[in-house]
Design a protein around this motif. Structure first.
Motif, PDB file in Angstrom:
ATOM      1  N   PHE A   1     -21.192 -13.118  -3.574  1.00 55.04           N
ATOM      2  CA  PHE A   1     -20.359 -13.770  -2.940  1.00 55.04           C
ATOM      3  C   PHE A   1     -19.638 -14.727  -3.706  1.00 55.04           C
ATOM      4  CE2 PHE A   1     -23.297 -12.053   0.020  1.00 55.04           C
ATOM      5  CZ  PHE A   1     -22.817 -11.308   0.896  1.00 55.04           C
ATOM      6  N   LYS A   2     -18.321 -14.886  -3.880  1.00 52.14           N
ATOM      7  CA  LYS A   2     -17.465 -15.964  -4.467  1.00 52.14           C
ATOM      8  C   LYS A   2     -16.957 -16.857  -3.556  1.00 52.14           C
ATOM      9  CE  LYS A   2     -15.800 -16.902  -8.663  1.00 52.14           C
ATOM     10  NZ  LYS A   2     -16.363 -17.476  -9.962  1.00 52.14           N
ATOM     11  N   TYR A   3     -16.950 -18.032  -3.968  1.00 49.64           N
ATOM     12  CA  TYR A   3     -16.267 -19.117  -2.946  1.00 49.64           C
ATOM     13  C   TYR A   3     -15.382 -20.056  -3.764  1.00 49.64           C
ATOM     14  CZ  TYR A   3     -20.105 -21.938  -4.938  1.00 49.64           C
ATOM     15  OH  TYR A   3     -20.813 -22.556  -5.466  1.00 49.64           O
ATOM     16  N   GLY A   4     -14.493 -20.811  -2.858  1.00 47.96           N
ATOM     17  CA  GLY A   4     -13.805 -21.842  -3.391  1.00 47.96           C
ATOM     18  C   GLY A   4     -14.425 -23.114  -3.089  1.00 47.96           C
ATOM     19  N   THR A   5     -14.918 -23.292  -1.755  1.00 44.93           N
ATOM     20  CA  THR A   5     -15.685 -24.415  -1.533  1.00 44.93           C
ATOM     21  C   THR A   5     -16.730 -23.920  -0.776  1.00 44.93           C
ATOM     22  OG1 THR A   5     -13.626 -25.729  -1.003  1.00 44.93           O
ATOM     23  CG2 THR A   5     -15.352 -26.534  -0.016  1.00 44.93           C
ATOM     24  N   LEU A   6     -17.960 -24.467  -1.094  1.00 44.23           N
ATOM     25  CA  LEU A   6     -19.264 -24.267  -0.361  1.00 44.23           C
ATOM     26  C   LEU A   6     -19.767 -25.409   0.758  1.00 44.23           C
ATOM     27  CD1 LEU A   6     -21.704 -22.163  -0.430  1.00 44.23           C
ATOM     28  CD2 LEU A   6     -22.485 -23.711  -2.361  1.00 44.23           C
ATOM     29  N   ILE A   7     -20.365 -24.788   1.625  1.00 44.47           N
ATOM     30  CA  ILE A   7     -20.787 -25.714   2.685  1.00 44.47           C
ATOM     31  C   ILE A   7     -22.418 -25.693   2.688  1.00 44.47           C
ATOM     32  CG2 ILE A   7     -20.889 -26.885   5.107  1.00 44.47           C
ATOM     33  CD1 ILE A   7     -17.625 -25.291   3.929  1.00 44.47           C
ATOM     34  N   ILE A   8     -23.156 -26.459   2.272  1.00 44.19           N
ATOM     35  CA  ILE A   8     -24.626 -26.026   2.412  1.00 44.19           C
ATOM     36  C   ILE A   8     -25.102 -26.218   3.956  1.00 44.19           C
ATOM     37  CG2 ILE A   8     -26.870 -26.550   1.469  1.00 44.19           C
ATOM     38  CD1 ILE A   8     -25.411 -27.153  -1.172  1.00 44.19           C
ATOM     39  N   ALA A   9     -25.556 -25.446   4.673  1.00 46.60           N
ATOM     40  CA  ALA A   9     -26.037 -25.813   5.963  1.00 46.60           C
ATOM     41  C   ALA A   9     -27.367 -25.018   6.107  1.00 46.60           C
ATOM     42  CB  ALA A   9     -25.076 -25.380   7.023  1.00 46.60           C
ATOM     43  N   THR A  10     -28.407 -24.926   5.131  1.00 44.52           N
ATOM     44  CA  THR A  10     -29.615 -24.347   5.043  1.00 44.52           C
ATOM     45  C   THR A  10     -30.588 -24.829   6.066  1.00 44.52           C
ATOM     46  OG1 THR A  10     -30.008 -25.428   2.925  1.00 44.52           O
ATOM     47  CG2 THR A  10     -29.113 -23.177   2.729  1.00 44.52           C
TER      48      THR A  10
ATOM     49  N   LEU B   1     -12.945 -18.046   5.744  1.00 43.67           N
ATOM     50  CA  LEU B   1     -14.056 -18.550   6.007  1.00 43.67           C
ATOM     51  C   LEU B   1     -15.146 -17.559   6.235  1.00 43.67           C
ATOM     52  CD1 LEU B   1     -16.308 -20.845   6.285  1.00 43.67           C
ATOM     53  CD2 LEU B   1     -15.451 -21.234   8.602  1.00 43.67           C
ATOM     54  N   ALA B   2     -16.446 -17.743   5.542  1.00 40.50           N
ATOM     55  CA  ALA B   2     -17.500 -16.879   5.865  1.00 40.50           C
ATOM     56  C   ALA B   2     -18.630 -17.649   6.219  1.00 40.50           C
ATOM     57  CB  ALA B   2     -18.014 -15.869   5.040  1.00 40.50           C
ATOM     58  N   ILE B   3     -19.550 -17.186   7.331  1.00 39.81           N
ATOM     59  CA  ILE B   3     -21.317 -17.903   7.399  1.00 39.81           C
ATOM     60  C   ILE B   3     -22.032 -16.842   7.120  1.00 39.81           C
ATOM     61  CG2 ILE B   3     -22.456 -18.827   9.016  1.00 39.81           C
ATOM     62  CD1 ILE B   3     -20.036 -19.652  10.686  1.00 39.81           C
ATOM     63  N   ILE B   4     -22.785 -17.190   6.024  1.00 37.50           N
ATOM     64  CA  ILE B   4     -23.933 -16.170   5.658  1.00 37.50           C
ATOM     65  C   ILE B   4     -25.293 -16.858   6.237  1.00 37.50           C
ATOM     66  CG2 ILE B   4     -24.887 -15.284   3.761  1.00 37.50           C
ATOM     67  CD1 ILE B   4     -22.599 -15.678   1.984  1.00 37.50           C
ATOM     68  N   SER B   5     -25.735 -15.862   6.921  1.00 41.05           N
ATOM     69  CA  SER B   5     -27.230 -16.466   7.761  1.00 41.05           C
ATOM     70  C   SER B   5     -28.147 -15.310   7.352  1.00 41.05           C
ATOM     71  CB  SER B   5     -26.829 -16.381   9.013  1.00 41.05           C
ATOM     72  OG  SER B   5     -28.050 -16.863   9.789  1.00 41.05           O
ATOM     73  N   LYS B   6     -29.533 -15.538   7.204  1.00 40.55           N
ATOM     74  CA  LYS B   6     -30.601 -14.591   7.106  1.00 40.55           C
ATOM     75  C   LYS B   6     -30.970 -14.147   8.621  1.00 40.55           C
ATOM     76  CE  LYS B   6     -34.399 -17.889   6.522  1.00 40.55           C
ATOM     77  NZ  LYS B   6     -35.290 -17.507   7.623  1.00 40.55           N
ATOM     78  N   GLU B   7     -30.496 -15.103   9.496  1.00 42.19           N
ATOM     79  CA  GLU B   7     -30.818 -14.527  10.874  1.00 42.19           C
ATOM     80  C   GLU B   7     -29.843 -13.413  11.552  1.00 42.19           C
ATOM     81  OE1 GLU B   7     -32.193 -17.629  13.815  1.00 42.19           O
ATOM     82  OE2 GLU B   7     -31.663 -19.033  12.891  1.00 42.19           O
ATOM     83  N   ALA B   8     -30.467 -12.954  12.400  1.00 40.27           N
ATOM     84  CA  ALA B   8     -29.385 -11.758  13.036  1.00 40.27           C
ATOM     85  C   ALA B   8     -28.639 -11.758  14.037  1.00 40.27           C
ATOM     86  CB  ALA B   8     -30.448 -10.516  13.405  1.00 40.27           C
TER      87      ALA B   8
ATOM     88  N   PHE C   1     -14.420 -15.635  -0.850  1.00 41.53           N
ATOM     89  CA  PHE C   1     -14.046 -16.265   0.234  1.00 41.53           C
ATOM     90  C   PHE C   1     -13.449 -17.475  -0.273  1.00 41.53           C
ATOM     91  CE2 PHE C   1     -17.094 -13.440   2.021  1.00 41.53           C
ATOM     92  CZ  PHE C   1     -16.502 -12.796   2.903  1.00 41.53           C
ATOM     93  N   ASP C   2     -12.351 -18.219   0.548  1.00 40.05           N
ATOM     94  CA  ASP C   2     -11.995 -19.540   0.114  1.00 40.05           C
ATOM     95  C   ASP C   2     -13.199 -20.642   0.621  1.00 40.05           C
ATOM     96  OD1 ASP C   2      -9.175 -19.046  -0.525  1.00 40.05           O
ATOM     97  OD2 ASP C   2      -9.129 -18.300   1.560  1.00 40.05           O
ATOM     98  N   TYR C   3     -13.897 -20.432   1.709  1.00 41.54           N
ATOM     99  CA  TYR C   3     -15.004 -21.080   2.059  1.00 41.54           C
ATOM    100  C   TYR C   3     -16.169 -20.332   2.506  1.00 41.54           C
ATOM    101  CZ  TYR C   3     -10.814 -24.245   2.486  1.00 41.54           C
ATOM    102  OH  TYR C   3      -9.835 -24.923   2.653  1.00 41.54           O
ATOM    103  N   ILE C   4     -17.239 -20.714   1.877  1.00 41.69           N
ATOM    104  CA  ILE C   4     -18.478 -19.935   2.589  1.00 41.69           C
ATOM    105  C   ILE C   4     -19.401 -21.333   3.058  1.00 41.69           C
ATOM    106  CG2 ILE C   4     -20.786 -19.094   1.912  1.00 41.69           C
ATOM    107  CD1 ILE C   4     -19.303 -17.243  -0.052  1.00 41.69           C
TER     108      ILE C   4
END
Length: 433
Positions: free
Chosen positions: A112-121, A33-40, A6-9
């Motif tokens: 997962f490969k990214y170009g730009t990462l946004i950490i929102a943990t 853009l992708a959002i990866i979340s452990k929530e359902a 993804f370009d952005y994760i």
């Protein structure tokens, strides 16, 4: 296993992720853009869990509180992300981040490969078992951070044959959940070690009102001690909370709210940290190029006070996410934007009460208004004064206009000639600004 690129994760699926996604679309940022979340579930307004999800009547449920309704915006249903070309990757926990390789690895082995990462943990709850408290893993002991936690608590409330609840902790979660458990007709006892509730924000005078109000509602408050163990029945269900002062409290449900810690472990040694969070600048850029971080997890420059801070609050989660996306867009276009200039803001609602606070809670204090917990419609507040200026304001029972006025005061920091005069003027001082 093949990589997904993804370009952005955005890693993390909480409030900040949802607001970042909305801003991404609003600004027309190009790329996938992708959002990866452990929530359902898709990002939702987390405050609803303690403020409305547990109500005995008219309880909040999804899809009612998906972001961005908490700030008066459009509700972003799961379909919205698909319509905008944003991929929601749910029930997926990231267990390894390699910033140099720009890859994330999930618990099930996907890369997962990214170009730009946004950490929102964000943050995770501190558990009593983290401190080795005896019996802290018993059934019937609950923490509240995610919707899955709330569902388990709702089920326990509905199934509970007894009606005794012990709330461990006297902060946000403690106060809000003690109130909602009382609404569910439980016999509620609050336990906390501090001399008064919400000590990080409340003065003793402010706390005295809330403690008196809660006691008038039938909530028992035990201060100056902690839970040191739990006894369970033969089925492993909690039955007794043992306190350090020797007391033993019967309990059918225990709710623990003793704080949270930022989820920075994935990035240890890869980005600079400060004061327990990932250090960012006024554009939420980390020390690693192409990596941004937002929300609870960051320590950022508090421009208003010329210092760095980490803030755990939904308001900052929303605004920091929007600022990061604006910075990404500006970087692409070779433009500049203003640095983040955040005014601290906290609020809570419980029973028939509703308070807001803006600014900084340091210096001398002036209490004004009716702070009698037995009043039919109590309305009071407090100013914090430092170096002859008002730098913080608290108000219980304010109107939208009055809350806006106290925010203005906290931002402008007007000078004060006399604390006695300020006390006499009370709320009028803010409303004249």
């Amino acid at each position: 296993m093949a990589e997904t690129a993804f370009d952005y994760i955005i890693v993390g699926g909480g409030v900040a992720a949802g607001y970042a996604a909305r801003e991404f679309v609003k600004l027309g940022i190009q790329g996938k853009l992708a959002i990866i979340s452990k929530e359902a579930v898709a990002p939702y307004e987390r405050p609803a869990l303690s403020k409305a999800y547990l109500f005995p009547e008219g309880a909040a449920r999804l899809p009612g509180f998906y972001v961005c309704v908490g700030s008066g915006g459009e509700r972003l249903l799961p379909e919205w992300y698909a319509e905008k070309g944003i991929e929601l990757i749910l029930k997926t926990e990231i267990v390894r981040a390699n910033l140099s390789a720009k890859t994330l690895r999930s618990a099930d082995g996907k890369t997962f490969k990214y170009g730009t990462l946004i950490i929102a943990t964000g943050s995770t709850v501190i558990k009593l078992s983290d401190f080795g408290v005896q019996g802290a893993d018993a059934k019937g002991i609950f923490y509240l951070r995610e919707i899955e936690d709330a569902d388990k608590l709702v089920e326990a409330i509905q199934k509970s044959e007894g009606k005794k609840c012990v709330v461990v902790g006297g902060g946000y979660i403690g106060l809000e959940l003690a109130a909602v458990m009382k609404l569910n007709k439980f016999d509620v006892t609050m336990v906390y070690p501090e001399p008064w509730c919400m000590p990080r924000l409340f003065t003793s005078s402010i706390a005295a009102f809330y403690e008196g109000y809660y006691e008038n509602k039938g909530v028992t408050i035990i201060k100056g001690t902690v839970a040191v163990g739990f006894d369970s029945d033969s089925n492993g269900n909690v039955k007794v909370v043992k306190l350090k002062d020797g007391r033993a409290l019967e309990a059918d449900i225990v709710i623990v709210g003793v704080g949270a810690r930022p989820l920075t472990n994935l990035f240890k040694g890869q980005v600079e940290e400060e004061k327990g969070g990932i250090k960012v600048n006024g554009f939420f850029q980390t020390s690693f190029d192409g990596v941004y971080a937002v929300g609870d997890v960051v320590t950022f420059p508090m421009k208003l006070y010329n210092e760095t801070r980490r803030v755990e609050h939904v308001d900052h989660a929303r605004k920091s996410a929007e600022q990061a996306m604006k910075a990404i867009k500006a970087s692409q276009e070779g433009k500049t934007i203003e640095e983040y200039d955040y005014l601290p803001y906290f609020y809570s609602r419980a029973f028939d009460l509703s308070w807001q606070f803006f600014g900084d809670n340091v210096g001398e204090t002036v209490l004004f208004g009716d702070a009698n917990p037995s009043s039919p419609k109590p309305k009071f507040g407090s100013y914090w004064i430092k170096d002859g200026k008002v730098i913080g304001v608290f108000l219980e029972g304010g109107t939208p206009e009055e809350n806006k006025a106290i925010a203005t005061v906290a931002r402008v920091q007007p000078p004060v000639d006399s604390l006695d005069e300020l006390q006499k003027e009370g709320l009028n001082f803010a409303c004249k600004m």
